[in-house]
Scaffold this motif. Structure first.
Motif, PDB file in Angstrom:
ATOM      1  N   GLY A  16       0.803  -1.213   0.000  1.00 57.86           N
ATOM      2  CA  GLY A  16       0.000   0.000   0.000  1.00 57.86           C
ATOM      3  C   GLY A  16       0.837   1.264   0.000  1.00 57.86           C
ATOM      4  O   GLY A  16       0.484   2.248  -0.662  1.00 57.86           O
TER       5      GLY A  16
ATOM      6  N   PHE B 170       1.863   2.183  -3.410  1.00 57.77           N
ATOM      7  CA  PHE B 170       0.739   2.813  -4.107  1.00 57.77           C
ATOM      8  C   PHE B 170       0.626   4.281  -3.722  1.00 57.77           C
ATOM      9  O   PHE B 170       0.475   5.156  -4.574  1.00 57.77           O
ATOM     10  CB  PHE B 170      -0.559   2.086  -3.741  1.00 57.77           C
TER      11      PHE B 170
ATOM     12  N   ASP C 240       3.302   6.465  -5.134  1.00 57.43           N
ATOM     13  CA  ASP C 240       3.091   6.722  -6.559  1.00 57.43           C
ATOM     14  C   ASP C 240       1.957   7.727  -6.765  1.00 57.43           C
ATOM     15  O   ASP C 240       2.070   8.642  -7.584  1.00 57.43           O
ATOM     16  CB  ASP C 240       2.766   5.406  -7.264  1.00 57.43           C
ATOM     17  N   TYR C 241       0.872   7.561  -6.012  1.00 55.72           N
ATOM     18  CA  TYR C 241      -0.301   8.433  -6.186  1.00 55.72           C
ATOM     19  C   TYR C 241       0.030   9.884  -5.845  1.00 55.72           C
ATOM     20  O   TYR C 241      -0.333  10.814  -6.565  1.00 55.72           O
ATOM     21  CB  TYR C 241      -1.446   7.927  -5.307  1.00 55.72           C
TER      22      TYR C 241
ATOM     23  N   LYS D 247       5.384   1.877 -10.740  1.00 54.26           N
ATOM     24  CA  LYS D 247       5.327   1.233  -9.421  1.00 54.26           C
ATOM     25  C   LYS D 247       5.386  -0.279  -9.540  1.00 54.26           C
ATOM     26  O   LYS D 247       5.723  -0.973  -8.572  1.00 54.26           O
ATOM     27  CB  LYS D 247       4.070   1.643  -8.669  1.00 54.26           C
ATOM     28  N   THR D 248       5.075  -0.825 -10.715  1.00 52.47           N
ATOM     29  CA  THR D 248       5.125  -2.276 -10.913  1.00 52.47           C
ATOM     30  C   THR D 248       6.517  -2.821 -10.623  1.00 52.47           C
ATOM     31  O   THR D 248       6.663  -3.919 -10.078  1.00 52.47           O
ATOM     32  CB  THR D 248       4.704  -2.639 -12.350  1.00 52.47           C
TER      33      THR D 248
ATOM     34  N   GLU E  81       2.600  -6.990 -14.155  1.00 53.34           N
ATOM     35  CA  GLU E  81       1.351  -6.868 -13.410  1.00 53.34           C
ATOM     36  C   GLU E  81       0.724  -8.217 -13.101  1.00 53.34           C
ATOM     37  O   GLU E  81       0.125  -8.399 -12.027  1.00 53.34           O
ATOM     38  CB  GLU E  81       0.368  -5.980 -14.175  1.00 53.34           C
TER      39      GLU E  81
ATOM     40  N   TYR F  74       0.010  -8.938  -9.309  1.00 51.94           N
ATOM     41  CA  TYR F  74      -1.380  -8.927  -8.830  1.00 51.94           C
ATOM     42  C   TYR F  74      -1.993 -10.329  -8.781  1.00 51.94           C
ATOM     43  O   TYR F  74      -2.498 -10.758  -7.740  1.00 51.94           O
ATOM     44  CB  TYR F  74      -2.237  -8.006  -9.708  1.00 51.94           C
TER      45      TYR F  74
ATOM     46  N   LEU G  39      -8.085  -3.268  -6.296  1.00 53.66           N
ATOM     47  CA  LEU G  39      -6.812  -2.554  -6.141  1.00 53.66           C
ATOM     48  C   LEU G  39      -6.121  -2.383  -7.486  1.00 53.66           C
ATOM     49  O   LEU G  39      -5.538  -1.328  -7.764  1.00 53.66           O
ATOM     50  CB  LEU G  39      -5.908  -3.309  -5.174  1.00 53.66           C
TER      51      LEU G  39
ATOM     52  N   GLY H 187      -5.189   1.197  -9.152  1.00 52.27           N
ATOM     53  CA  GLY H 187      -3.798   1.483  -9.507  1.00 52.27           C
ATOM     54  C   GLY H 187      -3.642   2.214 -10.824  1.00 52.27           C
ATOM     55  O   GLY H 187      -2.597   2.798 -11.097  1.00 52.27           O
TER      56      GLY H 187
END
Length: 252
Positions: A37, A40, A43-44, A55-56, A149, A153, A182, A186
């Motif tokens: 998290g 995330f 990055d956000y 971010k991957t 991804e 994920y 999520l 993303g």
């Protein structure tokens, strides 16, 4: 029907090698999810520009460290073919094209009608009509989106959430919903409509993963094919033609 599919997938999955009790303790899993998290959030909010390129890459490193510390390999979470190369490529391509058609001609027109806005694809604007970027676009598509991804994920995160809830049918159902949500969030750079589209796409890829006995090869191919079609459409500038099809068939 969904629970039956999950049950079949659960029984088809090979037994994972034993790992220490502490490595699968809920406290350790929570710690990993918190780190997930934080990447995330960084990055956000673009914290001090800590996230470079994607971010991957950082999530992949987190997943790799988690597997290594638990004595597991990528194959333990499904990095393997489903049946054969031919079967994997054929089914994966069909699933990817099917996903793309569903998005272009069903979910996207419906969302645009409901919310009166399009997904924000401005990051792809440099690709429009620029065939020189095709090679770079395909490299990033397959390395970061398809492989990256799906490993992060569907492979790492789905399994870790399922670990937390007990790896039963309910756990996999909860994991499917949470990780797909999520995954969609993303893609915040695509706006709310793009995020919803990616939640739907993530759900379908997660279902493919489970139906294929928790093998990642088919979701990887499907994801790569779908994004390759998207990039090809941008370079060929098909957006105007697709919009005309939407109007012609009463989709908008």
């Amino acid at each position: 029907m969904g629970l039956e599919l999950l049950s079949v997938c659960h029984s088809a999955q090979p037994v994972s090698p034993p790992v220490s009790v502490w490595a699968n303790s809920r406290l350790i899993i929570i710690g990993e999810l918190v780190l997930f998290g934080l990447i995330f959030v960084a990055d956000y909010y673009r914290w001090h520009r800590l996230i470079v390129i994607s971010k991957t890459l950082y999530l992949f490193v987190l997943a790799w460290l988690s597997l290594r510390l638990r004595g597991l390999k990528w194959r333990s979470i499904g990095l393997a073919l489903y049946r054969s190369w031919g079967y994997t490529l054929a089914i994966g391509a069909l699933l990817g094209i099917g996903n793309e058609c569903l998005e272009l001609f069903v979910t996207q027109p419906l969302l645009v009608r409901l919310f009166h806005r399009w997904p924000d694809l401005s990051d792809l604007r440099p690709l429009v009509g620029n065939r020189k970027l095709l090679g770079l676009a395909l490299l990033l598509t397959w390395a970061l989106a398809a492989f990256g991804e799906e490993l992060v994920y569907r492979g790492y995160l789905m399994n870790r959430v399922a670990d937390f809830f007990g790896r039963n049918r309910t756990a996999w159902t909860v994991s499917l919903i949470l990780t797909s949500t999520l995954f969609g969030f993303g893609h915040f750079d695509q706006g709310a409509i793009g995020q919803i589209e990616n939640v739907i796409g993530g759900l379908l890829l997660a279902v493919f993963y489970l139906v294929c006995g928790r093998k990642l090869a088919d979701p990887i191919v499907a994801h790569g094919v779908q994004d390759t079609v998207d990039n090809g459409g941008c370079i060929a500038d098909f957006s105007g033609e697709i919009s005309r099809w939407h109007v012609r068939w009463g989709l908008l």
